[in-house]
Design a protein around this motif. Structure first.
Motif, mmCIF file in Angstrom:
data_model
loop_
_atom_site.group_PDB
_atom_site.id
_atom_site.type_symbol
_atom_site.label_atom_id
_atom_site.label_comp_id
_atom_site.label_asym_id
_atom_site.label_seq_id
_atom_site.Cartn_x
_atom_site.Cartn_y
_atom_site.Cartn_z
ATOM 1 N N LYS A 33 0.739 -1.232 0.077
ATOM 2 C CA LYS A 33 -0.033 0.113 -0.013
ATOM 3 C C LYS A 33 0.902 1.232 -0.038
ATOM 4 C CE LYS A 33 -3.989 -1.828 2.119
ATOM 5 N NZ LYS A 33 -4.922 -1.986 3.460
ATOM 6 N N GLU A 34 2.085 1.253 0.835
ATOM 7 C CA GLU A 34 2.813 2.617 0.809
ATOM 8 C C GLU A 34 3.208 2.883 -0.658
ATOM 9 O OE1 GLU A 34 6.960 1.646 2.467
ATOM 10 O OE2 GLU A 34 5.967 -0.085 3.114
ATOM 11 N N TYR A 35 3.394 2.026 -1.563
ATOM 12 C CA TYR A 35 3.900 2.527 -2.833
ATOM 13 C C TYR A 35 2.701 2.844 -3.939
ATOM 14 C CZ TYR A 35 7.874 -0.072 -0.925
ATOM 15 O OH TYR A 35 8.793 -0.625 -0.059
ATOM 16 N N LEU A 36 1.532 2.957 -3.515
ATOM 17 C CA LEU A 36 0.664 3.136 -4.429
ATOM 18 C C LEU A 36 0.561 4.600 -5.064
ATOM 19 C CD1 LEU A 36 -2.247 2.761 -5.843
ATOM 20 C CD2 LEU A 36 -3.388 3.597 -4.032
ATOM 21 N N LYS A 37 1.030 5.519 -4.476
ATOM 22 C CA LYS A 37 0.918 6.861 -4.766
ATOM 23 C C LYS A 37 2.123 7.030 -5.723
ATOM 24 C CE LYS A 37 -1.122 9.887 -1.179
ATOM 25 N NZ LYS A 37 -0.737 11.169 -0.212
ATOM 26 N N VAL A 38 3.198 6.639 -5.431
ATOM 27 C CA VAL A 38 4.444 6.863 -6.240
ATOM 28 C C VAL A 38 4.146 5.949 -7.698
ATOM 29 C CG1 VAL A 38 6.083 5.002 -5.287
ATOM 30 C CG2 VAL A 38 7.237 6.840 -6.349
ATOM 31 N N ILE A 39 3.725 4.811 -7.448
ATOM 32 C CA ILE A 39 3.255 3.900 -8.746
ATOM 33 C C ILE A 39 2.578 4.668 -9.732
ATOM 34 C CG2 ILE A 39 2.574 1.925 -9.552
ATOM 35 C CD1 ILE A 39 3.778 0.349 -7.142
ATOM 36 N N ASN A 40 1.296 5.186 -9.124
ATOM 37 C CA ASN A 40 0.401 5.694 -9.873
ATOM 38 C C ASN A 40 0.867 7.123 -10.491
ATOM 39 O OD1 ASN A 40 -2.252 6.069 -10.943
ATOM 40 N ND2 ASN A 40 -2.543 7.495 -9.286
ATOM 41 N N TYR A 41 1.896 7.956 -9.745
ATOM 42 C CA TYR A 41 2.290 9.133 -10.312
ATOM 43 C C TYR A 41 3.249 8.682 -11.534
ATOM 44 C CZ TYR A 41 4.933 13.329 -10.692
ATOM 45 O OH TYR A 41 5.548 14.563 -11.028
ATOM 46 N N GLU A 42 4.095 7.744 -11.316
ATOM 47 C CA GLU A 42 5.066 7.408 -12.153
ATOM 48 C C GLU A 42 4.439 6.806 -13.538
ATOM 49 O OE1 GLU A 42 8.435 8.468 -12.540
ATOM 50 O OE2 GLU A 42 8.028 9.433 -10.315
ATOM 51 N N ASP A 58 -6.979 -8.335 5.363
ATOM 52 C CA ASP A 58 -6.040 -7.698 6.225
ATOM 53 C C ASP A 58 -4.753 -7.426 5.715
ATOM 54 O OD1 ASP A 58 -8.053 -7.100 7.902
ATOM 55 O OD2 ASP A 58 -7.548 -8.787 9.393
ATOM 56 N N THR A 59 -4.470 -7.786 4.378
ATOM 57 C CA THR A 59 -3.307 -7.642 3.920
ATOM 58 C C THR A 59 -2.829 -6.012 3.620
ATOM 59 O OG1 THR A 59 -3.860 -7.489 1.711
ATOM 60 C CG2 THR A 59 -3.308 -9.773 2.401
ATOM 61 N N ASP A 60 -1.477 -6.009 3.579
ATOM 62 C CA ASP A 60 -0.831 -4.380 3.650
ATOM 63 C C ASP A 60 -0.532 -4.156 2.042
ATOM 64 O OD1 ASP A 60 -1.224 -3.515 6.069
ATOM 65 O OD2 ASP A 60 0.774 -4.256 6.849
ATOM 66 N N SER A 61 -1.295 -4.888 1.253
ATOM 67 C CA SER A 61 -1.009 -4.688 -0.286
ATOM 68 C C SER A 61 -2.380 -4.458 -1.221
ATOM 69 C CB SER A 61 -0.381 -5.839 -0.918
ATOM 70 O OG SER A 61 -0.934 -7.012 -0.914
ATOM 71 N N PHE A 62 -2.236 -3.889 -2.188
ATOM 72 C CA PHE A 62 -3.184 -3.650 -3.145
ATOM 73 C C PHE A 62 -2.950 -4.624 -4.327
ATOM 74 C CE2 PHE A 62 -3.695 0.836 -1.453
ATOM 75 C CZ PHE A 62 -4.790 0.642 -0.778
ATOM 76 N N THR A 63 -3.879 -4.914 -5.190
ATOM 77 C CA THR A 63 -3.924 -5.705 -6.423
ATOM 78 C C THR A 63 -4.405 -4.221 -7.350
ATOM 79 O OG1 THR A 63 -4.338 -7.695 -5.639
ATOM 80 C CG2 THR A 63 -4.738 -7.186 -8.102
ATOM 81 N N LEU A 64 -3.500 -3.876 -8.423
ATOM 82 C CA LEU A 64 -3.932 -2.742 -9.188
ATOM 83 C C LEU A 64 -3.741 -3.199 -10.638
ATOM 84 C CD1 LEU A 64 -1.288 -0.253 -7.672
ATOM 85 C CD2 LEU A 64 -3.626 -0.660 -6.983
#
Length: 70
Positions: A33-42, A58-64
């Motif tokens: 989850k912590e990487y979502l903003k930077v990945i989306n931006y890039e 309760d995972t700390d990850s997103f499937t995008l």
């Protein structure tokens, strides 16, 4: 296409598995989850748009899912 290659290389920095659909110009990836903003931006720089985001349990990850814009 160059933007697909750049997107793939970028996403490899955040995860071990990147699923690319060449026919639909889409990318599926699971990242923390912590990487979502930077990945989306890039990825927007490479003309990719986030079209789906999900989390399971309760995972700390997103499937995008990202798709290449015209």
């Amino acid at each position: 296409m160059l933007s697909k290659a750049k997107a793939y290389v970028l996403l490899e920095e955040f995860t071990d598995f990147v699923l690319v659909d060449e026919t639909r110009d889409s990318i599926v990836v699971s990242v923390e989850k912590e990487y979502l903003k930077v990945i989306n931006y890039e990825l927007r720089k490479f003309r990719y748009q986030l079209v789906h985001k999900s989390v399971v349990g309760d995972t700390d990850s997103f499937t995008l899912v990202f798709m290449l814009r015209d």
